[in-house]
Design a protein around this motif. Structure first.
Motif, mmCIF file in Angstrom:
data_model
loop_
_atom_site.group_PDB
_atom_site.id
_atom_site.type_symbol
_atom_site.label_atom_id
_atom_site.label_comp_id
_atom_site.label_asym_id
_atom_site.label_seq_id
_atom_site.Cartn_x
_atom_site.Cartn_y
_atom_site.Cartn_z
ATOM 1 N N GLU A 152 17.498 13.057 70.513
ATOM 2 C CA GLU A 152 16.381 12.353 69.698
ATOM 3 C C GLU A 152 17.033 11.664 68.562
ATOM 4 O OE1 GLU A 152 11.750 13.745 69.516
ATOM 5 O OE2 GLU A 152 13.206 15.229 68.815
ATOM 6 N N SER A 174 14.199 8.231 71.704
ATOM 7 C CA SER A 174 14.433 9.605 72.544
ATOM 8 C C SER A 174 14.711 9.262 73.884
ATOM 9 C CB SER A 174 13.217 10.499 72.549
ATOM 10 O OG SER A 174 12.065 9.868 73.364
ATOM 11 N N HIS A 215 7.006 10.550 73.676
ATOM 12 C CA HIS A 215 8.218 11.248 73.340
ATOM 13 C C HIS A 215 7.684 12.851 73.814
ATOM 14 C CE1 HIS A 215 9.904 8.029 70.963
ATOM 15 N NE2 HIS A 215 8.835 7.894 70.437
#
Length: 341
Positions: free
Chosen positions: A267, A253, A67
């Protein structure tokens, strides 16, 4: 100086998603020569090498970097006035001084040092790397990173608060041609019988798709438990979509690079322990001709934030202005930073 600055950058770029640094090892794809018993033309040999390169699966990078590319789009919150002075003493050694004046918390001074060895493993990777900083109260944060072999990397990190050890952990990372496995041991205490063990595994299924999992096991007197999470990441030409699911919640995400100047990220986080969900949107706008970098974000909790960074070239000077406004709690924070060197 190039080796020191590359090793001390806070956000290294991962090789698989396109943003590591912390700390990835890139292994270039190899090409096998055709057997001597067969005779092929140059065009046939080139076609075979191209097909082999297409079938070769890349290394997916570390589990913690899944992420990271999306998170780098969001602005970092800062409050008060911050002054950072970086000074390179040699090609292997650099020091920095940080002064923070805050109206909400305590003001502090931190002294940091970075040492980079002469064992070069890549264009911008040299080992061992030792990074540490200490504040005016005597609290210390330090990390030691070393490339043990071509595929094995180790890291030792510890934190003290004045004269007491607060946290320390060690991990070993193995990077294969198409997978990455990591084992982390945190705060082990044999006498008390406590500690935390974290295992990560990430595998490239296709050149664009990577799947993996995380196992966290913790134990202390009277309590023990484990948490399992699964992750999937798909990397396109100009976007990265990542989803993490586990007993602790969900984290999704999406990162998209619109062009060389604009990048956006979304997100979604849901926590089963906190019984809370949130959605955040962030963007990054880069104006190279003006040496400007602007980041902005807004989330479902009505928190709006933005940072503006301006480099005053040819001087080694950068100015940062940060503002965050929480409409729900009616709070406003503003920060100003100066970086020299």
């Amino acid at each position: 100086m190039g080796s020191v600055l590359a090793a001390s950058s806070p956000n290294p770029s991962p090789p698989a998603s396109g943003d590591t640094a912390v700390l990835g090892l890139t292994v270039p794809p190899g090409f096998e020569m055709p057997p001597f018993s067969s005779v092929k033309s140059s065009s046939e040999a080139a076609t075979g090498q191209q097909q082999e390169a297409e079938n070769h699966l890349p290394n997916p990078g570390a589990f913690d970097e899944c992420h990271r590319k999306c998170k780098e789009v969001f602005p970092m919150q800062m409050e008060g006035v911050r002054l950072v002075v970086n000074k390179g003493l040699s090609n292997h050694f650099q020091v920095n001084h940080t002064v923070l004046l805050s109206t909400l918390g305590e003001s502090s001074y931190r002294f940091g040092a970075t040492y980079v060895g002469s064992k070069q493993m890549g264009p911008a990777e040299c080992f061992p790397v030792m990074v540490g900083d200490m504040d005016n109260s005597g609290s210390l944060n330090a990390q030691i990173i070393n490339q043990v072999t071509k595929r094995i990397r180790s890291k030792l990190a510890f934190q003290t608060q004045q004269n007491k050890f607060v946290n320390w952990q060690g991990d070993a990372e193995i990077r294969g041609e198409d997978f990455t496995a990591t084992v982390t041991l945190g705060n082990p205490d044999v006498l008390v019988g406590s500690g935390v063990v974290v295992a990560h595994y990430l595998q490239s299924v296709t050149p664009a798709l990577a799947l993996g999992g995380e196992l966290v096991y913790h134990r202390r007197p009277g309590e023990e438990g484990s948490v399992v999470s699964l992750v999937g990441r798909y990397t396109g030409g100009n976007y990265i979509a990542t989803l993490t699911l586990g007993s602790a919640g969900a984290h999704a995400s999406y990162y998209h690079k619109a062009n060389e100047q604009l990048q956006v990220g979304v997100e979604f986080e849901a926590s089963t322990r906190m019984q809370d969900t949130s959605v955040s949107f962030g963007y990054q706008l880069d104006v190279p001709k003006a040496n400007l970098l602007f980041k902005g974000s807004v989330d479902s909790n009505w928190v709006v934030g933005a940072t503006l960074e301006k480099k005053l070239l040819p001087l080694p000077l950068s100015l940062v202005l940060c503002t965050f406004l929480n409409h729900h709690k009616n709070k406003f924070q503003c920060g100003f930073g100066v970086t020299i060197g």
